[in-house]
Design an enzyme around this catalytic site. Structure first.
Site: not given
Length: 646
Positions: A261, A211
């Site tokens: 993220h 991610c």
């Protein structure tokens, strides 16, 4: 030279296979390693020189061998005679409007999408176009420059730039989508409708199959080694330009809703962030290559599979509902102010269909009575490659294969989660249309990385197999770009320069950039596009114990890691990646393999990268151990929810 000494450590800068890896290695692969150990001074030889311009000590200064614009492999691909089916489809997609203007590309009086400079600027436009295509080592300019990227100049002072809506889904297995697989049972009518009026990039890849590094590379247009994006707890420097910086500089209101993220700094050029993130923005998820067999308590495990099914509510549904509410409200506000407000770039980043594999009954029921296919490729654990064996261990799947019933439930919930994402895509498109903004909005749909979803016995991501590394990529702006499919390999890193070109922006060419604009693909005939067809990928997160790198070019995929035997696949002949051609004795294949080995050794200094990753991990883990004591200060973003300011 490849060491034959069994050891878990590295001595004298030469990598050694650990005892377990060596035990896993088949005789054929070991023979191939030894046979090729002499190439370029060994598969993973030490660097011999400093780096270019001192930009980073992780990349070598030697450029790949001059190869008439590319490697012999690339030339072989480029000179392959008849166009492929994908190439014919691509050329057939060129609109009659383009032909009416005297050929592909922009009319002679235009630059970019919005008009352009006087004729005296044509030489500068040509120089700029060639520079954009030669910025990366593997990109070469076409001989003719009828197509020029935008220069930031506009046909009229009152011409309004287009809005941008970029929709990101999380962990989308591109090979399973109906737009890539007509037999897919996954119900995504809104994504399919968007694809029907988009330029589809059918061979798009993430820069790292995890991610945070995938997203950091996507927003910055740079490879992970350039920006230190090693894993899910690696902070990206506040001085790294992102597409939000570039578009904001061009007058855009850059807005983020949802997951990105980011670690530490939470804006990275976005003027407004409508929600917090679903995952922590701190250093707590730092892995440790010093303890490769330790299971990290926060990491993936089998519970996502074994507990898959229907849920009434989940934190992911809560999060995506807020993302959509804030995004919808922003779009309505933008519609009210569209005559006076700046153009906007809204990034809508959903956390579905990321595991855990649970979804509301509404979407679970969409697949009632549907035959949920099991994974097509099943590889016994003892026959897995060494990296896949490590992934099974770190995800608690070693000697713990989920039962068939759990696999079906997990895949059904995942399909339902994709249908949930699809409904949200449809809702955004509906708002744009009802507010009369759709015609003036560029819509992009993509994902950060994929999900193996049980293929090869693997789940989640963290490998370079197709299910993990390949992503959907659609760019829709029908009034400028007719629907077509581009069959060449591209990267999500290419989105930054593509966005800047689409809005007529400019670049500071002294700054590093690995991505290359996709605008020529979107606007021109194939004859004017260079056959670069190359993507590089880098992974240094969980599941590996040394840098795991990938080169995707033409039909080939080459994967190399100092701790593992190399892999070479011909995806045209072997789309399921069943036959590792790194051990092939066929002379033509051995030649291709040799070229990839040499290119990888020239491009990457594996020992320096390994040392840098370890230094980063150790520093972050020490900091986190300290920050976990006493009063805790969250690094998570806290959005401004003052409605009076809306």
């Amino acid at each position: 030279m490849v060491s034959t000494t069994s050891s878990n450590s590295f001595s004298d800068g030469d990598y050694k296979l650990d005892p377990e890896t060596r035990a896993m290695t088949s005789t054929g692969i070991q023979e191939a390693l030894e046979r090729n150990a002499s190439l370029s001074g060994g598969l993973w030889s030490k660097p011999t020189s400093k780096t270019v311009d001192g930009a980073t000590d992780l990349l070598r200064s030697k450029k790949p061998p001059p190869l008439s614009g590319h490697s012999p492999l690339a030339r072989e691909i480029a000179e392959e005679g008849k166009p492929s089916e994908g190439e014919r489809e691509y050329e057939a997609g060129v609109s009659q409007k383009e032909k009416a203007h005297g050929g592909p590309g922009f009319p002679a009086t235009q630059s970019g999408l919005w008009g352009g400079p006087p004729a005296t600027a044509s030489n500068e436009r040509e120089k700029e176009f060639k520079r954009r295509w030669t910025h990366s080592e593997h990109r070469t300019p076409p001989s003719s420059c009828n197509i020029s990227p935008p220069t930031g100049q506009w046909a009229a002072a009152n011409t309004r730039k287009p809005n941008v809506v970029y929709i990101i889904a999380d962990q989308v297995a591109a090979p399973l989508l109906r737009l890539h697989n007509a037999s897919s049972p996954i119900k995504t009518p809104h994504i399919d409708a968007l694809a029907a009026k988009s330029v589809i990039f059918s061979s798009a890849y993430c820069a790292s199959p995890l991610c945070a590094p995938a997203r950091a590379s996507m927003v910055s247009g740079q490879l992970p080694t350039k920006i230190g994006a090693w894993d899910n707890a690696s902070p990206m420097g506040v001085d790294v330009p992102t597409y939000a910086h570039y578009l904001r500089k061009e007058g855009y209101n850059t807005v983020l809703a949802g997951k990105m993220h980011f670690i530490g700094e939470q804006l990275h050029g976005f003027e407004e962030r409508l929600t917090t993130d679903i995952y922590p923005g701190d250093l707590g998820w730092s892995p440790s290559w010093d303890e490769p067999d330790r299971h990290l308590e926060w990491f993936h495990n089998t519970s996502s599979i074994l507990q898959a099914g229907v849920c009434i509510r989940s934190n992911q549904l809560d999060f995506d509902q807020e993302v959509m509410f804030k995004s919808e409200r922003f779009l309505y506000r933008a519609a009210r102010e569209k005559e006076t407000a700046r153009p906007f770039c809204l990034t809508v980043s959903l956390t579905h269909p990321h595991d855990p594999y649970t979804i509301h009954k509404k979407y679970w029921d969409k697949y009632e009575g549907v035959d949920i296919p099991l994974p097509e490729v099943n590889i016994p654990e003892e026959e897995q490659d060494s990296h896949s064996k490590r992934l099974l261990r770190v995800c608690e799947l070693a000697d713990n294969k989920p039962p068939e019933e759990a696999i079906i439930r997990a895949r059904r919930a995942y399909f339902g989660a994709l249908s949930y994402v699809d409904d949200n895509v449809g809702r955004i498109m509906e708002i744009l249309e009802e507010c009369d903004m759709l015609d003036d909005t560029i819509v992009i749909f993509s994902a950060d990385h994929g999900d193996m979803l049980g293929e090869r016995g693997l789940w989640y991501k963290m490998s370079w197999f197709e299910g993990s590394a390949r992503v959907p990529l659609l760019i829709s702006y029908p009034k400028q770009f007719p629907h077509k499919t581009v069959p060449y390999n591209v990267s999500t890193m290419d989105l930054l320069p593509t966005l800047v070109d689409l809005v007529g922006g400019s670049f500071d060419h002294r700054l590093p950039l690995d991505g290359v604009s996709l605008l020529p693909y979107m606007k021109s005939q194939l004859a004017l596009i260079p056959h670069h067809d190359t993507v590089f990928g880098e992974y240094a997160g969980e599941g590996t114990i040394a840098p795991l790198m990938m080169i995707r070019r033409g039909p080939w995929k080459f994967v190399t890691c100092p701790a593992d035997p190399p892999q070479l696949f011909n995806l045209k002949e072997d789309p399921k990646e069943l036959h590792n051609l790194a051990v092939s004795h066929e002379s033509s294949v051995a030649k291709v393999f040799k070229e990839f080995v040499e290119e990888a050794n020239t491009r990457w200094n594996f020992q320096a990268i390994h040392d840098e990753v370890l230094k980063s991990q150790r520093s972050r883990r020490l900091c986190w151990a300290a920050l976990s004591q006493g009063r805790y200060q969250s690094m998570d973003y806290q959005p401004n929810d003052d409605d009076a300011s809306k």
